[in-house]
Design a protein around this motif. Structure first.
Motif, short mmCIF file in Angstrom:
data_model
loop_
_atom_site.label_atom_id
_atom_site.label_comp_id
_atom_site.label_asym_id
_atom_site.label_seq_id
_atom_site.Cartn_x
_atom_site.Cartn_y
_atom_site.Cartn_z
N PHE A 163 -29.76 25.13 -56.13
CA PHE A 163 -28.44 25.52 -56.62
C PHE A 163 -28.55 26.68 -57.59
O PHE A 163 -27.79 27.65 -57.54
N TYR A 164 -29.55 26.61 -58.48
CA TYR A 164 -29.76 27.68 -59.45
C TYR A 164 -30.14 28.99 -58.75
O TYR A 164 -29.64 30.06 -59.12
N LEU A 165 -31.02 28.91 -57.76
CA LEU A 165 -31.42 30.13 -57.04
C LEU A 165 -30.25 30.76 -56.30
O LEU A 165 -30.12 31.98 -56.26
N ILE A 166 -29.40 29.94 -55.71
CA ILE A 166 -28.21 30.49 -55.04
C ILE A 166 -27.30 31.14 -56.06
O ILE A 166 -26.74 32.22 -55.82
N GLU A 168 -38.42 33.86 -62.86
CA GLU A 168 -39.45 33.21 -63.67
C GLU A 168 -39.13 31.72 -63.83
O GLU A 168 -40.03 30.88 -63.77
N ILE A 169 -37.87 31.41 -64.01
CA ILE A 169 -37.46 30.01 -64.12
C ILE A 169 -37.70 29.28 -62.81
O ILE A 169 -38.17 28.14 -62.79
N ALA A 170 -37.42 29.94 -61.70
CA ALA A 170 -37.63 29.32 -60.39
C ALA A 170 -39.11 29.08 -60.14
O ALA A 170 -39.50 28.03 -59.61
N ILE A 171 -39.97 30.03 -60.51
CA ILE A 171 -41.41 29.85 -60.33
C ILE A 171 -41.92 28.72 -61.21
O ILE A 171 -42.71 27.87 -60.77
N VAL A 191 -20.21 28.57 -49.84
CA VAL A 191 -20.38 27.44 -48.92
C VAL A 191 -21.74 26.78 -49.16
O VAL A 191 -21.86 25.54 -49.16
N CYS A 192 -22.77 27.59 -49.38
CA CYS A 192 -24.11 27.04 -49.66
C CYS A 192 -24.11 26.23 -50.96
O CYS A 192 -24.70 25.15 -51.01
N MET A 193 -23.44 26.74 -51.99
CA MET A 193 -23.40 26.01 -53.26
C MET A 193 -22.63 24.71 -53.13
O MET A 193 -23.02 23.68 -53.70
N ILE A 194 -21.57 24.72 -52.36
CA ILE A 194 -20.80 23.49 -52.14
C ILE A 194 -21.64 22.47 -51.37
O ILE A 194 -21.66 21.28 -51.71
N THR A 195 -22.36 22.94 -50.36
CA THR A 195 -23.21 22.05 -49.57
C THR A 195 -24.30 21.43 -50.43
O THR A 195 -24.54 20.21 -50.37
N VAL A 196 -24.98 22.25 -51.23
CA VAL A 196 -26.03 21.73 -52.10
C VAL A 196 -25.43 20.78 -53.14
O VAL A 196 -26.02 19.74 -53.46
N GLY A 197 -24.26 21.10 -53.65
CA GLY A 197 -23.59 20.22 -54.61
C GLY A 197 -23.25 18.86 -54.01
O GLY A 197 -23.42 17.82 -54.65
N LEU A 198 -22.78 18.86 -52.77
CA LEU A 198 -22.49 17.59 -52.10
C LEU A 198 -23.75 16.78 -51.85
O LEU A 198 -23.76 15.55 -51.99
N ASP A 257 -36.92 13.35 -57.03
CA ASP A 257 -37.53 14.62 -56.64
C ASP A 257 -36.55 15.46 -55.82
O ASP A 257 -36.45 16.67 -56.00
N MET A 258 -35.83 14.81 -54.92
CA MET A 258 -34.86 15.53 -54.11
C MET A 258 -33.77 16.14 -54.98
O MET A 258 -33.36 17.29 -54.78
N LEU A 259 -33.32 15.42 -56.00
CA LEU A 259 -32.31 15.94 -56.90
C LEU A 259 -32.84 17.14 -57.69
O LEU A 259 -32.13 18.12 -57.90
N PHE A 260 -34.08 17.06 -58.12
CA PHE A 260 -34.67 18.17 -58.86
C PHE A 260 -34.72 19.44 -58.01
O PHE A 260 -34.31 20.52 -58.45
N TYR A 261 -35.20 19.31 -56.78
CA TYR A 261 -35.29 20.47 -55.91
C TYR A 261 -33.90 20.98 -55.51
O TYR A 261 -33.71 22.18 -55.32
N ALA A 262 -32.93 20.11 -55.39
CA ALA A 262 -31.56 20.55 -55.10
C ALA A 262 -30.99 21.33 -56.27
O ALA A 262 -30.29 22.33 -56.07
N MET A 263 -31.31 20.91 -57.50
CA MET A 263 -30.84 21.67 -58.66
C MET A 263 -31.50 23.04 -58.74
O MET A 263 -30.85 24.02 -59.09
N VAL A 264 -32.78 23.11 -58.40
CA VAL A 264 -33.47 24.41 -58.37
C VAL A 264 -32.84 25.30 -57.29
O VAL A 264 -32.61 26.49 -57.52
#
Length: 90
Positions: free
Chosen positions: A49-52, A64-67, A10-17, A40-47
């Motif tokens: 999504f990756y963390l989820i 390490e990628i997230a940091i 559900v979190c991934m779907i929400t971030v994707g939307l 900038d918002m898109l960049f942080y949303a992709m980060v």
């Protein structure tokens, strides 16, 4: 699937939307400053999504990628935003 996996889905779907909505706003807006903020918002949303995704799929360099993304995402947008606001003047 467990309840935790459903919550992650559900979190991934929400971030994707939200990603798609931000992309649509970038394409529809004419203001350069708004586009910079939305990118900038898109960049942080992709980060995000990756963390989820890494919570469920174990990788060696996940955090390490997230940091690195947080460091680069904190410095580079600030510099680019200041250039957009000042219209390229130093």
């Amino acid at each position: 699937m467990s309840a935790f996996e459903w919550i992650l889905l559900v979190c991934m779907i929400t971030v994707g939307l939200c990603l798609l909505a931000g992309l649509a706003l970038i394409l529809l807006t004419k203001d350069i400053l708004s586009r910079a903020v939305l990118s900038d918002m898109l960049f942080y949303a992709m980060v995000c999504f990756y963390l989820i995704w890494t919570i469920r799929n174990d990788t060696f360099i996940a955090y390490e990628i997230a940091i690195l993304a947080g460091l680069v995402g904190g410095v580079m947008p600030t510099l680019s935003m200041s250039r957009v606001v000042s219209r390229g003047r130093r």
